[in-house]
Motif scaffolding. Structure first.
Motif, mmCIF file in Angstrom:
data_model
loop_
_atom_site.group_PDB
_atom_site.id
_atom_site.type_symbol
_atom_site.label_atom_id
_atom_site.label_comp_id
_atom_site.label_asym_id
_atom_site.label_seq_id
_atom_site.Cartn_x
_atom_site.Cartn_y
_atom_site.Cartn_z
ATOM 1 N N SER A 144 19.810 39.795 44.669
ATOM 2 C CA SER A 144 18.462 39.763 44.110
ATOM 3 C C SER A 144 18.473 38.965 42.815
ATOM 4 O O SER A 144 19.509 38.827 42.169
ATOM 5 N N PHE A 145 17.317 38.440 42.455
ATOM 6 C CA PHE A 145 17.195 37.742 41.181
ATOM 7 C C PHE A 145 15.853 38.050 40.539
ATOM 8 O O PHE A 145 14.871 38.376 41.207
ATOM 9 N N TYR A 146 15.835 37.957 39.229
ATOM 10 C CA TYR A 146 14.620 38.130 38.431
ATOM 11 C C TYR A 146 14.567 36.946 37.476
ATOM 12 O O TYR A 146 15.397 36.845 36.564
ATOM 13 N N MET A 147 13.620 36.043 37.695
ATOM 14 C CA MET A 147 13.532 34.822 36.911
ATOM 15 C C MET A 147 12.442 34.962 35.852
ATOM 16 O O MET A 147 11.254 35.075 36.173
ATOM 17 N N SER A 148 12.869 34.969 34.590
ATOM 18 C CA SER A 148 11.924 35.121 33.482
ATOM 19 C C SER A 148 12.583 34.655 32.204
ATOM 20 O O SER A 148 13.779 34.342 32.176
ATOM 21 N N ASP A 149 11.808 34.648 31.125
ATOM 22 C CA ASP A 149 12.414 34.360 29.823
ATOM 23 C C ASP A 149 12.860 35.666 29.178
ATOM 24 O O ASP A 149 12.699 36.755 29.734
ATOM 25 N N SER B 64 26.745 49.360 35.987
ATOM 26 C CA SER B 64 28.097 49.716 35.575
ATOM 27 C C SER B 64 28.936 48.488 35.212
ATOM 28 O O SER B 64 30.037 48.637 34.678
ATOM 29 N N LEU B 65 28.428 47.305 35.500
ATOM 30 C CA LEU B 65 29.097 46.063 35.107
ATOM 31 C C LEU B 65 28.023 45.048 34.733
ATOM 32 O O LEU B 65 27.124 44.765 35.522
ATOM 33 N N ILE B 66 28.118 44.513 33.513
ATOM 34 C CA ILE B 66 27.145 43.532 33.029
ATOM 35 C C ILE B 66 27.912 42.324 32.512
ATOM 36 O O ILE B 66 28.674 42.431 31.545
ATOM 37 N N VAL B 67 27.739 41.191 33.177
ATOM 38 C CA VAL B 67 28.362 39.929 32.764
ATOM 39 C C VAL B 67 27.301 39.086 32.066
ATOM 40 O O VAL B 67 26.174 38.950 32.561
ATOM 41 N N ILE B 68 27.656 38.525 30.919
ATOM 42 C CA ILE B 68 26.675 37.801 30.096
ATOM 43 C C ILE B 68 27.253 36.442 29.702
ATOM 44 O O ILE B 68 28.340 36.357 29.127
ATOM 45 N N MET C 211 23.827 33.460 42.353
ATOM 46 C CA MET C 211 23.631 34.804 42.876
ATOM 47 C C MET C 211 24.856 35.270 43.643
ATOM 48 O O MET C 211 25.596 34.461 44.209
ATOM 49 N N LEU C 212 25.047 36.598 43.675
ATOM 50 C CA LEU C 212 26.148 37.210 44.397
ATOM 51 C C LEU C 212 25.665 38.476 45.088
ATOM 52 O O LEU C 212 24.735 39.133 44.595
ATOM 53 N N PRO C 213 26.285 38.882 46.202
ATOM 54 C CA PRO C 213 25.917 40.134 46.861
ATOM 55 C C PRO C 213 26.127 41.327 45.932
ATOM 56 O O PRO C 213 27.099 41.370 45.163
ATOM 57 N N GLN C 214 25.205 42.272 45.980
ATOM 58 C CA GLN C 214 25.249 43.516 45.199
ATOM 59 C C GLN C 214 25.093 43.263 43.701
ATOM 60 O O GLN C 214 25.413 44.129 42.895
ATOM 61 N N TRP C 215 24.561 42.098 43.340
ATOM 62 C CA TRP C 215 24.302 41.776 41.946
ATOM 63 C C TRP C 215 22.830 41.466 41.751
ATOM 64 O O TRP C 215 22.177 40.920 42.634
ATOM 65 N N VAL C 216 22.322 41.824 40.566
ATOM 66 C CA VAL C 216 21.016 41.337 40.125
ATOM 67 C C VAL C 216 21.293 40.173 39.170
ATOM 68 O O VAL C 216 22.039 40.324 38.196
ATOM 69 N N SER C 217 20.709 39.026 39.451
ATOM 70 C CA SER C 217 20.899 37.843 38.619
ATOM 71 C C SER C 217 19.634 37.606 37.817
ATOM 72 O O SER C 217 18.572 37.340 38.387
ATOM 73 N N TRP C 218 19.757 37.709 36.505
ATOM 74 C CA TRP C 218 18.584 37.514 35.644
ATOM 75 C C TRP C 218 18.776 36.292 34.744
ATOM 76 O O TRP C 218 19.872 36.016 34.248
ATOM 77 N N GLY C 219 17.670 35.579 34.503
ATOM 78 C CA GLY C 219 17.679 34.442 33.588
ATOM 79 C C GLY C 219 16.485 33.557 33.882
ATOM 80 O O GLY C 219 15.647 33.874 34.728
ATOM 81 N N ASN C 220 16.401 32.421 33.189
ATOM 82 C CA ASN C 220 15.290 31.522 33.469
ATOM 83 C C ASN C 220 15.649 30.429 34.470
ATOM 84 O O ASN C 220 14.844 29.550 34.748
ATOM 85 N N GLU C 221 16.871 30.506 35.046
ATOM 86 C CA GLU C 221 17.223 29.586 36.137
ATOM 87 C C GLU C 221 18.307 30.182 37.053
ATOM 88 O O GLU C 221 19.321 29.549 37.318
#
Length: 420
Positions: free
Chosen positions: A209-214, A231-235, A394-404
């Motif tokens: 899944s992804f959420y595209m925003s600022d 439980s895991l946040i990569v930044i 994007m990766l399976p079982q991950w939420v990908s957030w960002g503006n791209e």
């Protein structure tokens, strides 16, 4: 026996994309092989991922050589280091022995080198991503007033699955049209999903899944119940950088903006691992240690290194080039959710300090997929809820957030898998 053992290890690498060196704190990763485990009908194109290794233009090569010469000439000029530069040099001197030891482990693994020197997959016929096609800027689209009106079309197989027994996908699709900005887009199927946005085709891996925003909309990711936190946040922040060349690649943000990222509210109540990509700038390292982690409520765990090599196993730059060292750092920390005592963290395992991850770099600023390695330090629950902030893929079982987050999901980075 030894030959058999090496062959078994190499076979495991061909399957997983991960090669663990014996008696060493280093690991080699082939990002293409790792990412391909996320897809069913498609494969990541090696020639697109490693586009810098497949550019055939003499002008490009000459320009690159010219930059390297100027860089070395600049580094050779003697000058007095200021206090911050001396601190950065001390950090480098501490890490240099373990980086050299990791490099030696790679160069001794002749069986592995024989494999990685041939980056291009014979079944990969897709063009390099360095083609002249003009790329649509997702960042610019998200800034215009029409952004809430833009939609993405998801194309599902009628059954929601692949045809039984494999084979070609059906020619008819069920389509779903959704707002692409400020909206959670989910592929809940167990198959790759094709999507279309602004006349561009994208490939979404299963269960992703992804959420595209600022940055203003990041609070929409906070779960109602912190028992459902991540439980895991990569930044991988777009750190502010004085390089005009980098600013042309992507916009950056002043460090103070990252203080507002609600890491504690995003974290699972029983603990989360925070993995932060940083450069070797001393000012940035001090900011993370003295301001950012304290503001986020994150406790330091360990430092990993990403050592960048060429396909022949040599470093992409000299290790002692002061401003262009061939490695970056991942600082690991742990954080617990809101209103939970830090002593209750039971889902975080201790991570070894000074681990070195070796890989061949892809596109500019693209990081190797380390999520699978980091999951090893989360105990007690599977699958883990994982989040990548400032994501560009994007990766399976991950939420990908960002503006791209769709940056590297364009179909030009993939080729269709041949059955049989």
């Amino acid at each position: 026996m030894e030959v058999s053992k090496l062959s078994e290890k190499l076979f495991a690498f061909l399957e997983s994309g991960i090669y663990r060196f014996e008696n060493s704190n280093s690991i080699f990763i082939d990002p293409v092989r790792v990412l391909n485990q996320s897809y069913t009908r498609f494969r990541v194109s090696p020639s697109a991922y490693y586009s810098r290794f497949f550019e055939s233009s003499n002008a490009t090569q000459q320009s690159s050589n010219s930059r390297k010469r100027k860089r070395k000439e600049k580094e050779k000029k003697p000058y007095a280091l200021n206090e911050r530069e001396r601190a950065a040099d001390r950090r480098h001197q501490e890490s240099e022995p373990l980086l050299l030891k990791a490099l030696e482990s790679l160069q001794r693994a002749t069986d592995l080198l024989e494999v990685i020197c041939n980056l291009r997959d014979l079944s990969d016929s897709s063009p390099s991503s360095s083609s002249s096609r003009v790329q649509q800027s997702l960042i610019e689209l998200g800034r215009v007033w029409q952004a809430p009106l833009y939609e993405i079309t998801l194309k599902f197989h009628p059954s929601g699955e692949r045809n039984e027994g494999g084979g070609s996908p059906p020619t008819q699709y069920c389509e779903r049209v959704l707002p692409v900005f400020n909206n959670l887009i989910v592929n809940e199927t167990s198959d790759d999903l094709e999507a279309e946005f602004m006349n561009t085709r994208y490939i979404l891996p299963h269960d992703s899944s992804f959420y595209m925003s600022d940055l203003k909309q990041i609070h929409n990711l906070i779960p109602v119940d912190n028992d459902h936190g991540f439980s895991l946040i990569v930044i991988d922040p777009p750190w502010e950088n004085g390089s005009a060349h980098q600013k042309l690649r992507y916009p950056t943000l002043p460090n103070k903006y990252f203080l507002s990222v609600p890491i504690k509210k995003l974290s699972h109540k029983e603990g989360a691992i925070i993995a932060l990509w940083v450069t070797n700038r001393e000012k940035l390292r001090c900011f993370v240690e003295e301001e950012l982690f304290p503001a986020w409520g994150v406790k330091y765990m360990a430092t990993f290194y990403w050592l960048k090599v060429k396909a022949d196993g040599s470093l992409i730059n000299d290790l002692d080039l002061f401003h262009h060292r061939p490695y970056e750092c991942i600082i690991l920390g742990q954080c617990h959710g809101e209103a939970v005592d830090s002593n209750s963290m039971s889902r975080i395992k201790a991570a070894p300090d000074n681990q070195v991850i070796i890989s061949i770099p892809g596109d500019y600023s693209r990081k190797p997929p380390i999520g699978g390695l980091l999951k090893e330090y989360i105990a007690g629950h599977s699958p883990s809820r994982c989040l990548e902030l400032f994501a560009r893929e994007m990766l399976p079982q991950w939420v990908s957030w960002g503006n791209e987050p769709l940056q590297f999901q364009e179909s030009r980075y993939f080729y269709e898998r041949k059955e049989g």
